[in-house]
Design an enzyme around this catalytic site. Structure first.
Site, mmCIF file in Angstrom:
data_model
loop_
_atom_site.group_PDB
_atom_site.id
_atom_site.type_symbol
_atom_site.label_atom_id
_atom_site.label_comp_id
_atom_site.label_asym_id
_atom_site.label_seq_id
_atom_site.Cartn_x
_atom_site.Cartn_y
_atom_site.Cartn_z
ATOM 1 N N GLY A 57 0.838 -1.209 0.000
ATOM 2 C CA GLY A 57 0.000 0.000 0.000
ATOM 3 C C GLY A 57 0.867 1.251 0.000
ATOM 4 N N THR A 76 5.186 2.233 5.441
ATOM 5 C CA THR A 76 3.776 1.851 5.583
ATOM 6 C C THR A 76 3.077 2.850 6.498
ATOM 7 O OG1 THR A 76 2.177 0.287 6.505
ATOM 8 C CG2 THR A 76 4.386 0.109 7.373
ATOM 9 N N ASP A 94 0.666 2.041 8.152
ATOM 10 C CA ASP A 94 0.174 1.250 9.296
ATOM 11 C C ASP A 94 1.107 1.308 10.504
ATOM 12 O OD1 ASP A 94 -1.703 0.565 7.432
ATOM 13 O OD2 ASP A 94 -1.095 -1.520 7.232
ATOM 14 N N GLY A 137 -5.224 0.588 8.673
ATOM 15 C CA GLY A 137 -4.199 0.096 9.598
ATOM 16 C C GLY A 137 -4.244 -1.399 9.795
ATOM 17 N N ARG A 138 -5.269 -2.027 9.192
ATOM 18 C CA ARG A 138 -5.410 -3.472 9.279
ATOM 19 C C ARG A 138 -5.443 -3.935 10.737
ATOM 20 N NH1 ARG A 138 -1.721 -5.467 4.969
ATOM 21 N NH2 ARG A 138 -3.331 -5.071 3.437
ATOM 22 N N GLU A 164 -10.442 0.016 10.798
ATOM 23 C CA GLU A 164 -11.077 -0.878 9.814
ATOM 24 C C GLU A 164 -10.988 -2.333 10.272
ATOM 25 O OE1 GLU A 164 -8.748 -0.609 6.170
ATOM 26 O OE2 GLU A 164 -6.996 -1.499 7.122
ATOM 27 N N LEU A 185 -7.527 8.563 1.087
ATOM 28 C CA LEU A 185 -7.125 9.961 1.340
ATOM 29 C C LEU A 185 -6.018 10.015 2.388
ATOM 30 C CD1 LEU A 185 -10.660 11.572 1.501
ATOM 31 C CD2 LEU A 185 -8.954 11.922 -0.288
ATOM 32 N N GLN A 186 -6.129 9.135 3.406
ATOM 33 C CA GLN A 186 -5.168 9.203 4.515
ATOM 34 C C GLN A 186 -3.745 8.827 4.084
ATOM 35 O OE1 GLN A 186 -6.497 6.031 7.475
ATOM 36 N NE2 GLN A 186 -7.759 5.590 5.689
HETATM 37 O O1 F6P Z 1 -0.994 -1.827 4.277
HETATM 38 C C1 F6P Z 1 -1.338 -0.520 4.093
HETATM 39 C C2 F6P Z 1 -2.820 -0.350 3.884
HETATM 40 O O2 F6P Z 1 -3.036 0.988 3.598
HETATM 41 C C3 F6P Z 1 -3.698 -0.858 5.032
HETATM 42 O O3 F6P Z 1 -3.851 0.068 6.057
HETATM 43 C C4 F6P Z 1 -4.980 -1.149 4.326
HETATM 44 O O4 F6P Z 1 -5.745 -2.119 4.979
HETATM 45 C C5 F6P Z 1 -4.501 -1.653 3.021
HETATM 46 O O5 F6P Z 1 -3.249 -1.069 2.767
HETATM 47 C C6 F6P Z 1 -5.421 -1.355 1.877
HETATM 48 O O6 F6P Z 1 -4.821 -1.793 0.732
HETATM 49 P P1 F6P Z 1 -5.458 -1.730 -0.703
HETATM 50 O O7 F6P Z 1 -5.453 -0.306 -1.140
HETATM 51 O O8 F6P Z 1 -4.559 -2.602 -1.517
HETATM 52 O O9 F6P Z 1 -6.847 -2.248 -0.588
#
Ligand code: F6P
Length: 416
Positions: free
Chosen positions: A14, A143, A145, A192-193, A248, A303-304
């Site tokens: 990401g 990242t 995250d 942030g998973r 999330e 956006l973040q």
């Molecule tokens: O790993 C970074 C991240 O931004 C996470 O916070 C998020 O869950 C994920 O990537 C979303 O990824 P994608 O844009 O591939 O759906």
């Protein structure tokens, strides 16, 4: 004829709003150190396998381009979420990669990414060592995250935290002005998973003139919907506008993600991560029917991680620093390692680049420690906020053209 010293760099996972500042750091440092060519993999190792790469000197022409690159969000080279197999599972794929690297006379391979991407550095450096290849493999942390082990924090986190803190303040202000929608519950969903660093950053909104969010739920603790509803009802007796920040990745005690309750999270990537989305929308619907008032969900979504107009100077500078440090380390003979950021002091804030064995970092997740959440696990502590605050400091003004930020974008006519 002497062998050329070339370098190849890729971006993976990401993106963040400062990932290209690390790319700029790699490029600038490689040029200073006299590397012959700096190649960029297009879409990481996945693109490399398809021979998709670019000579970066065809893209970056001068200091202004470097400055634009530092301010450009998303992966300039394109990203991927590609999992290399274990070496014993498919040696052919490794042979192919090394055939390309040797043909391009690559001395150093730099990968800018998170814990999944460090898995790639780990496997490639292991294969290189076993088979006696000349290349060095270095990871550059990245990242939003902030979940990488052994580094104080990751580039990308500070800028995302700054955007989240500022936007949370704005959302709270907006809700307070809506006298015609009282009572009202606003739910903010943050990425942030499984790590709550970014969700906790909503607490930055608590400032002299803003109360901050009322409740903050991180994914490190089980989410109890009944308990949360009780808290919301109690809060509504005292105030008419409530703002709740949720990750999330919040999940019930049985392990189900809250976003799955509404049928989301169907898509799973190569690393087995479910797409987490819809937590705030689910809760907004739930509270609307359960409590019977106006609700609104706000998903910061991409956006973040792309709001480079709000980037933190500390973050952009550190992202550049770790990119340069990876080139230096590779040039000095390191391999199978990742650059880390060491916090030297808080006030004044100072940091420096360190280095760790990537085997200790790949596939690990650094979570928010329990002691940085309050007893009820519905807010973060002062220690948490003190840790984040230095990382959001300073601005990095965008280069504005016709009222909007200018970005540097890949000239695809010049790609291989
Ligand atoms: O790993 C970074 C991240 O931004 C996470 O916070 C998020 O869950 C994920 O990537 C979303 O990824 P994608 O844009 O591939 O759906």
């Amino acid at each position: 004829m002497a062998k050329k010293r070339n370098i190849i760099v890729g971006q993976s996972g990401g993106p963040t709003s400062v990932i290209n500042s690390s790319l700029a750091g790699v490029y600038s440092n490689a040029m200073e150190r006299g590397f012959h060519k700096v190649y960029g993999m297009l879409h990481g190792v996945q693109g490399l396998l398809d021979e998709q790469y670019v000579d970066l000197s065809t893209q970056i022409h001068n200091e202004l381009d470097i400055e634009l690159l530092k301010r450009t969000p998303s992966a300039f080279l394109g990203s991927c979420r590609f999992k290399l197999p274990e070496i014993h599972e498919d040696r052919e794929i490794f042979e192919k990669i090394f055939e390309i690297l040797n043909r391009l006379e690559i001395d150093s391979f730099i990968y800018i990414g998170g814990n999944d991407s460090m898995d790639t550095i780990k496997k490639l450096s292991d294969y290189g060592t076993i088979t006696g290849q000349p290349q060095k493999f270095l990871g550059v942390p990245k990242t939003i995250d902030n979940d990488l082990a052994l580094t104080d924090h990751t580039p990308g986190f500070g800028s995302a935290a700054k955007y989240i803190g500022a936007s949370t303040k704005e959302i709270i202000r907006d809700a307070l002005g809506l006298t015609y929608h009282k009572p009202m519950i606003t739910i903010i969903e943050v990425m942030g998973r499984n790590a709550g660093w970014l969700t906790g950053a909503t607490a930055l909104a608590k400032t002299e003139e803003c109360e901050g969010p009322d409740l903050i739920y991180l994914p490190e603790a089980d989410f109890d919907l009944e308990k949360c509803t009780k808290k919301v009802r109690a809060l509504l007796k005292k105030k008419e506008s409530i703002v709740i920040a949720v990750s999330e990745g919040i999940h019930l005690a049985d392990g189900r993600y809250v976003c799955e309750l509404s049928g989301g999270a169907d898509y799973v990537d190569a690393f087995g991560h479910k797409q987490l989305q819809g937590t705030a929308a689910y809760l907004a619907g739930y509270f609307a029917s359960e409590i019977g008032c106006k609700t609104r969900s706000v998903e910061f979504s991409t956006l973040q991680r792309s709001a480079s107009h709000m980037a933190s100077r500390v973050d952009i500078d550190e992202a550049f620093m770790v990119g340069g440090a990876a080139v230096k380390s590779a040039d000095e003979g390191d391999t199978g390692k990742m650059i880390v950021i060491d916090r030297v002091s808080d006030d004044p804030y100072m940091s420096s680049a360190g280095i760790y064995d990537v085997h200790r970092i790949a596939n690990e997740e650094k979570l928010v420690p329990r002691e940085w959440m309050n007893r009820e696990a519905d807010y973060v502590t002062k220690d948490f906020v003190d840790y984040v605050k230095p990382l959001i400091q300073g601005d990095y003004q965008p280069i504005m053209v016709n009222g909007l930020p200018r970005h540097l974008v890949l000239d695809t006519k010049r790609k291989r």
